[in-house]
Scaffold this active site. Structure first.
Site: not given
Ligand SMILES: Nc1ncnc(NCCc2cnc(NC(=O)Nc3cccc(C(F)(F)F)c3)s2)c1Br
Length: 273
Positions: A137, A139, A142, A155, A172
């Site tokens: 995943d 991209k 992420n 992500d 996409t």
């Molecule tokens: N400046 C920043 N500093 C730190 N983080 C930021 N954004 C968050 C990045 C992420 C890291 N990990 C994530 N994980 C998931 O979203 N997981 C997720 C969510 C829903 C469903 C699912 C699933 F059910 F489909 F697996 C899995 S989002 C930012 Br902007």
């Protein structure tokens, strides 16, 4: 006393700050742990959304994978907690925000930045592959940047299910390798293909197989219909690396190790990364 990361966290432990972004399944907020003053990013996911798309197992798998990964170019997941209708992920805060923003702002990246990001990605993915984790995943959305501009892969649809998530999520197709687009069994080499896509997008500002419709993008991927615009001016070595990654036969793509040894990377990547 319990080890700190075994603590049962709750919303009361955090002071919530500004929204950092919103994903498909919920928003991300800047937050501070009240006692330690430690700054984190808090991702809020609504349970009814997870139940609706039946991806509980995927989220569970993400947590399992994430807590076992430690790499400077992989965003940390420190822990999680939930209340009656939401799940909260306690994440490392990436101060530089989304790499996507930098790419959109600048249009395209200078070769030394692009090479440094590709090298960081190759090293992080080599680490994941050693741990039998295929990302699938990768991209620009992420990819995050820390306060020193260091790339962090974030992500996680890090599981076989992420393919169904992507296809049903009508995300996409731009970053999908041919074997994934054909819904064939695929292996680690899909990430190598994606590095080729990203390298092209970093240098030209658009992904190589972009097209009006998904079916045209599909056709261009399957044909590996690759062309290099005359502007911006990109070095021959960079094009050489892209051509060695965007190869339909996954067994013939340049390995992650070979990427880090490629002349363009050696010449342009920041060695202190
Ligand atoms: N400046 C920043 N500093 C730190 N983080 C930021 N954004 C968050 C990045 C992420 C890291 N990990 C994530 N994980 C998931 O979203 N997981 C997720 C969510 C829903 C469903 C699912 C699933 F059910 F489909 F697996 C899995 S989002 C930012 Br902007």
């Amino acid at each position: 006393t319990e080890a700190p990361n075994k603590k049962q966290w709750s919303l009361q432990d955090f002071e919530i700050g500004k929204p950092l972004g919103k994903g498909k399944f919920g928003r991300v907020y800047l937050a501070r742990e009240a006692k330690s003053k430690y700054i984190v990013a808090l991702k809020v996911i609504f349970k009814e959304q997870i139940e609706k798309y039946k991806i509980q197992h995927q989220l569970k798998r993400e947590m399992e994978i994430q807590t076992s990964l430690r790499h400077p170019n992989i965003l940390r997941l420190y822990g999680w907690f939930h209340d009656s209708e939401r799940i909260f992920l306690i994440l490392e805060f990436a101060h530089g925000g989304e790499l996507y923003g930098e790419l959109r702002k600048r249009g395209f990246l200078p070769e030394n930045k692009a090479a440094t990001y590709i090298m960081s990605l190759a090293q992080a993915l080599a680490y994941c592959h050693e741990k039998h984790v295929i990302h699938r995943d990768i991209k620009p959305e992420n990819l995050l940047l820390d306060h020193e501009g260091r790339l962090k892969i974030a992500d996680f649809g890090w599981s076989v299910q992420s393919r169904s998530k992507r296809l049903t999520m009508c995300g996409t197709l731009d970053y999908l390798a041919p074997e994934m687009v054909e819904n064939k069994a695929h292996d680690y080499a899909v990430d190598n293909w994606t590095l080729g896509i990203l390298c092209y997008e970093f240098l030209y500002g658009v992904p190589p197989f972009e097209a009006e419709s998904q079916s045209d993008t599909f056709r261009r991927i399957m044909k590996v219909d690759l062309s290099f615009p005359s502007t911006p001016c990109v070095s021959t070595e960079a094009k050489d690396l892209i051509l060695r990654l965007l190869v339909k036969d996954s067994s013939k793509r340049l390995s992650l190790q070979k990427i880090t040894e490629h002349p363009w990377i050696i010449k342009n990547a920041d060695p202190t990364e």
